[in-house]
Design a protein around this motif. Structure first.
Motif, mmCIF file in Angstrom:
data_model
loop_
_atom_site.group_PDB
_atom_site.id
_atom_site.type_symbol
_atom_site.label_atom_id
_atom_site.label_comp_id
_atom_site.label_asym_id
_atom_site.label_seq_id
_atom_site.Cartn_x
_atom_site.Cartn_y
_atom_site.Cartn_z
ATOM 1 N N ASP A 159 57.148 22.572 5.944
ATOM 2 C CA ASP A 159 57.058 21.732 7.140
ATOM 3 C C ASP A 159 55.712 21.898 7.833
ATOM 4 O O ASP A 159 55.117 20.912 8.305
ATOM 5 C CB ASP A 159 58.192 22.069 8.115
ATOM 6 N N ASP A 160 55.227 23.127 7.893
ATOM 7 C CA ASP A 160 53.925 23.367 8.519
ATOM 8 C C ASP A 160 52.809 22.692 7.722
ATOM 9 O O ASP A 160 51.867 22.133 8.299
ATOM 10 C CB ASP A 160 53.651 24.866 8.620
ATOM 11 N N ARG A 166 57.790 27.147 4.473
ATOM 12 C CA ARG A 166 56.459 26.873 5.034
ATOM 13 C C ARG A 166 56.005 25.439 4.783
ATOM 14 O O ARG A 166 54.925 25.049 5.235
ATOM 15 C CB ARG A 166 55.435 27.848 4.432
ATOM 16 N N ASN A 176 53.005 18.968 8.347
ATOM 17 C CA ASN A 176 52.485 18.671 9.691
ATOM 18 C C ASN A 176 50.961 18.673 9.703
ATOM 19 O O ASN A 176 50.330 17.805 10.321
ATOM 20 C CB ASN A 176 53.010 19.697 10.697
#
Length: 414
Positions: A47-48, A45, A51
């Motif tokens: 990467d989310d 999770r 971002n």
């Protein structure tokens, strides 16, 4: 030869940003090995989360010209820099005089900056806006400082004297913070007690806080300036001095060989072979203050180096980012609904994991933006950044915008 006995040396080793980072990374390693009692870690999770932090940063700072995460950001409201409006109109005798005043302001304001609770609001006299949380606390504390609340000399309001702080009454704080039955604040008594302790302690150490003036927190400016070599001062030195010089003011905390350990707590997984076994230093408010003292030192002409030597802040917005973002998961889902004491292993674990994961977010952002730690230090990642992203997720997930971990605090931790 080490002048300190083993236990004292062990205690002093915990009073540093290096100790915070080292033990936080060890906590993360234990978590990745699924050896922690309260949280599981899901790095898929991340990467989310990265971002979201990147999108949040670009929304606020499209050019990526991000200022440092510090108390000075909360003295700006609707584009109006309230402290600059005051300070730039003063004929300071020298840069050190302004530095002492800014240290007085930053120290008192940060010590008032623990979570105020979801309902408290400060009604800004200039705009009429009702402002909560850190921004409201910042404006309220600045107004108190500018109005001379902490000064022992009515002719010089822009100072915080040890003698005045030592006699501060909770009613003074309630008045300045607009606290009432209809506008309650979490930990108001703890905040007042902390400022009184600050005053008493500063008064007891004129050799540190009163070398150029009567004792005041701002005397620490001269102490740090004297430690600068060739006009350069490493940021971790600021934190170490804060922990050494102000450590005794923190209430009801752990000590080791008579040395106060500040924001340091017990966790069963943090075993070592020395007297610090089981101890996890976090130093959130002290590091928040260290970040907030960088700009006054820079204004005075001192080059603050190794800013990334400080760590991320183990507080509920940064920590909430990882829980709400799915990186950290309660082993027992019922813990999301329970209240947890700030000293509980669950909260200590959460806060330490937060520090370690913030380093990973910083690394991920730099990789995507093709920047290094000099151009995008952690202080800018926090401001851009992780703190704001944590608040966004809290707003999306809970009506009262509260953090995903319910912490019982006395107003002196975070």
């Amino acid at each position: 030869m080490n002048p300190h006995p083993p236990e004292a040396s062990a205690a002093l080793s915990l009073l540093s940003a290096h100790a915070v980072r080292t033990r936080a990374q060890r906590m993360l390693t234990l978590g990745l090995d699924d050896k922690l009692p309260n949280f599981r870690i899901d790095l898929t999770r991340m990467d989310d989360v990265i971002n979201l932090v990147l999108d949040t940063t670009r929304a606020s700072y499209p050019s990526l010209d991000v200022p440092f995460h510090s108390r000075w950001r909360h003295f700006v409201n609707a584009g109006d820099n309230r402290w600059a409006d005051v300070a730039d109109g003063i004929s300071w005798p020298d840069r050190a005089a302004r530095g002492r005043a800014e240290f007085d302001l930053a120290i008192t304001s940060v010590f008032l900056d623990a979570g105020a609770g979801p309902t408290w609001r400060y009604t800004d006299p200039q705009t009429g806006a009702a402002i909560g949380r850190s921004e409201g606390l910042g404006l309220a504390s600045l107004a108190m400082f500018a109005g001379g609340t902490f000064s022992a000399d009515t002719a010089q309001p822009l100072r915080a004297d040890a003698s005045k702080l030592a006699e501060l009454d909770v009613s003074d704080l309630k008045r300045g913070m607009q606290v009432s039955d209809a506008n309650p604040m979490v930990g108001i008594d703890g905040r007042a007690d902390l400022l009184r302790r600050l005053g008493e302690h500063v008064a007891s150490k004129p050799d540190v806080f009163g070398t150029k003036d009567t004792p005041r927190p701002g005397g620490l400016f001269d102490r740090l300036a004297s430690l600068a070599e060739n006009g350069r001062l490493p940021a971790p030195t600021i934190l170490s001095e804060l922990l050494l010089q102000l450590g005794p003011i923190w209430p009801s905390r752990l000590t080791l060989d008579g040395i106060a350990l500040g924001d340091c707590w017990k966790h069963p997984a943090m075993t070592t072979s020395d007297a610090t076994s089981g101890l996890v230093p976090l130093h959130k408010l002290s590091q928040w203050l260290a970040y907030s003292l960088i700009e006054p030192l820079q204004t005075a002409g001192i080059d603050v180096t190794d800013i990334d030597g400080l760590t991320g802040l183990a507080e509920y917005r940064n920590g909430g980012l990882f829980v709400d973002g799915g990186v950290l998961k309660f082993r027992d889902p019922a813990d999301a609904a329970r209240e947890h004491d700030v000293s509980s292993p669950l909260v200590v674990e959460w806060r330490a994991l937060t520090v370690a994961l913030l380093d990973r977010v910083a690394g991920g952002l730099r990789q995507r933006l093709k920047l290094d730690a000099t151009s995008l230090p952690l202080a800018k990642v926090l401001e851009g950044g992780t703190w704001a992203a944590g608040r966004i997720l809290a707003r999306e997930r809970r009506e009262d915008h509260s953090p995903p971990v319910k912490v019982i605090s006395d107003g002196t931790v975070f």
